[in-house]
Design a protein around this motif. Structure first.
Motif, short mmCIF file in Angstrom:
data_model
loop_
_atom_site.label_atom_id
_atom_site.label_comp_id
_atom_site.label_asym_id
_atom_site.label_seq_id
_atom_site.Cartn_x
_atom_site.Cartn_y
_atom_site.Cartn_z
N UNK A 20 26.60 48.15 -10.90
CA UNK A 20 26.12 47.66 -9.61
C UNK A 20 25.53 48.86 -8.88
N UNK A 21 24.76 48.65 -7.82
CA UNK A 21 24.20 49.80 -7.09
C UNK A 21 25.30 50.77 -6.65
N UNK A 22 25.15 52.04 -7.03
CA UNK A 22 26.17 53.05 -6.72
C UNK A 22 25.56 54.20 -5.93
N UNK A 23 26.39 54.78 -5.06
CA UNK A 23 25.99 56.01 -4.39
C UNK A 23 26.08 57.13 -5.41
N UNK A 24 24.98 57.84 -5.60
CA UNK A 24 24.88 58.82 -6.67
C UNK A 24 25.35 60.20 -6.22
N UNK A 25 25.81 60.99 -7.20
CA UNK A 25 26.15 62.39 -6.92
C UNK A 25 24.89 63.14 -6.48
N UNK A 26 23.74 62.70 -6.98
CA UNK A 26 22.47 63.35 -6.66
C UNK A 26 21.97 62.95 -5.28
#
Length: 276
Positions: A128-134
Motif C-alpha cells: 500500500x502507499x508507504x512513507x519512504x525512507x527517501x
C-alpha cells in the motif's frame, strides 16, 4: 397522470441502471490500464533475476548500478531500484537519498508482512502507499527471487519503488472528468480495510457512486465514480420531461373531450325523455 409519472420514473430507473452497468464495464478498462503499467515495471525487475541465473546467483555492485542507472533514466516513474539478498537491502540505486534504506525487510514492522507473504507464496507483491525512507510516498513492488537447480532456494528480493504521483499521471483517469464524472482511486488496507485515496477529482464525497474493486499484485484497489446527474444524461432527461408534459396534456385533453361528450350525450337523453 399517475400512469405518466410511473412510466417516467420507470424509464429513468432503467436508464440509470443501464448507464451504471456501462460505467462498470468502462472501469474495467482502467483496471487493465493499471495492471499493464504495473506489469511493465515488474518485467524490468526480472533483469536482475536473469543476471543472477547467468552468474551463478551472484551480481556485483557495478553490474547492479549499471543496469539500474539505465532503467531509471528511461523510466521517470521509478524512484529507486534495490536488491535485498536474504531479505536485507544490500544494493540501492541511486545511492544519494537512499542512505537509510539498508534494512532487514523481515524485521521492519511496516514491511515484514508483505515480505513474508511474497517469499512464502513465491509471488510479487505491491505495498500500500508507504512513507519512504527517501522521503515522499511510494508504491513498492517486491519480487522474490529463487535460485538453484530447481529454483527452490530463496535468494532474496528485487525491489522497485514507484513515485505515486508520476505513476498516476501515466493513467487516463482524467477522461472521467471530461465526461462530467467525479472519481476516487483508493488502495484498501489489508488489516483494517480502510481506504487510502491516492487520486481523486474532488475531495467531496461521491454521490450515487459505482465501484469496481480489483487486485494489483495481491493488493486490493478500488475505483469509485459518481455522477452529479443521477446517471441520466441531461439532454435525455429534458427530452423525457417534455414527453411527460405532452403525455399529461394529451391525457387531460382527451379526458376533457370525453367528459364533454358525456355531458352532451346526457343532455340529448334528457331531451328525448321530454319529447316522449
Amino acid at each position: 397522470m399517475s400512469v405518466g409519472y410511473f412510466i417516467f420514473d420507470l424509464s429513468n430507473n432503467l436508464t440509470e441502471e443501464r448507464n451504471k452497468t456501462n460505467m462498470r464495464h468502462l472501469l474495467k478498462k482502467y483496471e487493465s490500464e493499471i495492471l499493464i503499467k504495473v506489469n511493465e515495471y515488474l518485467t524490468l525487475s526480472k533483469v536482475y533475476k536473469y543476471m543472477l541465473f547467468k552468474n551463478d546467483s551472484f551480481i556485483s555492485k557495478n553490474d547492479f548500478t549499471s543496469i539500474s542507472k539505465n532503467l531509471i533514466e528511461k523510466n521517470r516513474v521509478i524512484k529507486s531500484l534495490q536488491l535485498a539478498p536474504n531479505g536485507t537491502v544490500k544494493y540501492a540505486y541511486p545511492e544519494k537519498g537512499n542512505e537509510n534504506v539498508y534494512i532487514d525487510l523481515f524485521t521492519d514492522k511496516k514491511r515484514r508482512g508483505d515480505a513474508i507473504y511474497a517469499r512464502d507464496n513465491r509471488v510479487s507483491i505491491m505495498s500500500e502507499p508507504l512513507e519512504l525512507f527517501q522521503g515522499g510516498i511510494g508504491l513498492i513492488i517486491r519480487t522474490p527471487i529463487f535460485v538453484g537447480k530447481d529454483f527452490n532456494t530463496f535468494w532474496g528480493f528485487s525491489i522497485i519503488i514507484l513515485k505515486v504521483n508520476d505513476f498516476l499521471n501515466t493513467l487516463s483517469l482524467s477522461e472521467l472528468c471530461d465526461g462530467g464524472y467525479n472519481y476516487k482511486l483508493s488502495v484498501i488496507q489489508k488489516n483494517s480495510n480502510n481506504k487510502i485515496v491516492i487520486s481523486e477529482s474532488s475531495p467531496d464525497d461521491l454521490v450515487n457512486a459505482v465501484e469496481h474493486e480489483f487486485s494489483v499484485l495481491n493488493q486490493h484497489w478500488l475505483i469509485s465514480v459518481g455522477s452529479p446527474g443521477k446517471w441520466i444524461n441531461e439532454l435525455e432527461y429534458t427530452y423525457k420531461t417534455y414527453i411527460l408534459v405532452f403525455f399529461v396534456f394529451a391525457l387531460s385533453l382527451i379526458t376533457y373531450m370525453f367528459y364533454r361528450l358525456l355531458i352532451k350525450k346526457k343532455k340529448c337523453m334528457n331531451c328525448l325523455m321530454l319529447i316522449h
